[in-house]
Design an enzyme around this catalytic site. Structure first.
Site, PDB file in Angstrom:
ATOM      1  N   ASN A 222       0.843  -1.190   0.000  1.00 13.87           N
ATOM      2  CA  ASN A 222       0.000   0.000   0.000  1.00 13.87           C
ATOM      3  C   ASN A 222       0.884   1.248   0.000  1.00 13.87           C
ATOM      4  OD1 ASN A 222       0.531   0.852   2.818  1.00 13.87           O
ATOM      5  ND2 ASN A 222      -0.709  -0.926   3.399  1.00 13.87           N
TER       6      ASN A 222
ATOM      7  N   ARG B  48      15.148   3.247   2.236  1.00 10.70           N
ATOM      8  CA  ARG B  48      15.909   2.715   1.105  1.00 10.70           C
ATOM      9  C   ARG B  48      16.391   3.770   0.120  1.00 10.70           C
ATOM     10  NH1 ARG B  48      17.601  -1.791   3.426  1.00 10.70           N
ATOM     11  NH2 ARG B  48      15.876  -3.094   4.174  1.00 10.70           N
TER      12      ARG B  48
END
Length: 238
Positions: free
Chosen positions: A152, A163
């Site tokens: 989601n 990241r």
């Protein structure tokens, strides 16, 4: 590396707004008994105020190919994702592709190592009757894989905070950069929120990485230093 956005949440009515944030806008409007806006003002306000649960109403599905099993191990640690991955148990890895993180002479040495491992893998299967599921024990983290992943919007944004940080390994940072580029084509608002954690709040950027700080933004402790000094002055005058 291949990163393709293959699906994202859409309304059933084909003539409706194609931007999935429209669904977030409607869901969020119920919380405040408000009317939807054309510029997603309510959805954006929820994001700005930390009301992230409304972002869980929309999903994105990506196809990722030619990334390492090391990357797979990293991304599998995140929550609220669904994955379907190439199996080394059922698929042969003879002549496997791999991700080489080195350059120059170091890359050549690494290539030779991968060639040796490929030979060992095939020897186990050909001369020792090893099944794929057992022979795979010698395969390296560098071995390439492919997978489908669905998450989601909230999970996607929070994963990006980690990241896209300069401290993240180059390969996974590049993958999320490509994901952001793909999402920008269908939902530029969510893409704009896919940033390193130091820029999650653009008004007050700070780095949470401590000694690993890249220097792009000040550490949280440095942000508070002027406040602490001012407090000392105030306390000293009272």
């Amino acid at each position: 590396m291949t990163v393709d956005l293959i699906a994202y949440t859409q309304r059933v009515v084909p003539t409706s707004d194609k931007n999935p944030l429209d669904i977030v806008e409607e869901a969020a409007s119920i919380c405040y008994n408000s009317s939807m806006t054309d510029d997603y003002k309510i959805a954006k306000g929820c994001k700005a105020s930390g009301h992230y649960s409304v972002l869980e109403h929309i999903n994105f599905t990506f196809y990722v190919k030619d990334v390492s099993r090391a990357l797979l191990a990293q991304i599998s640690r995140h929550r609220h994702i669904s994955m379907s991955c190439r199996s080394q148990r059922y698929c042969s890895e003879d002549g496997f592709k791999y991700v080489n993180p080195f350059t120059g002479e170091d890359a050549d040495v690494f290539d030779n190592m991968m060639s040796d491992i490929d030979t060992d893998y095939q020897i186990l299967k050909k001369y020792h009757n090893a099944k794929n599921e057992d022979a795979r024990a010698v395969l390296p983290n560098a071995c390439c894989t492919e997978f489908y992943i669905t998450m989601n919007a909230r999970a996607l944004i929070e994963m990006s905070h980690l990241r896209l940080c300069s401290r993240a390994q180059k390969e996974i940072r590049e993958m999320f950069t490509e994901m952001k580029r793909e999402v920008a084509q269908v939902c530029p608002e969510v893409a704009s929120w896919m940033v390193p954690s130091c820029e999650a709040n653009p008004k007050y950027p700070f780095c949470p990485e401590g000694r690993g700080c890249c220097g792009r933004h000040p550490l949280l402790a440095d942000v508070y230093k002027p406040i602490e000094k001012n407090k000392e002055v105030v306390d000293g005058n009272t």
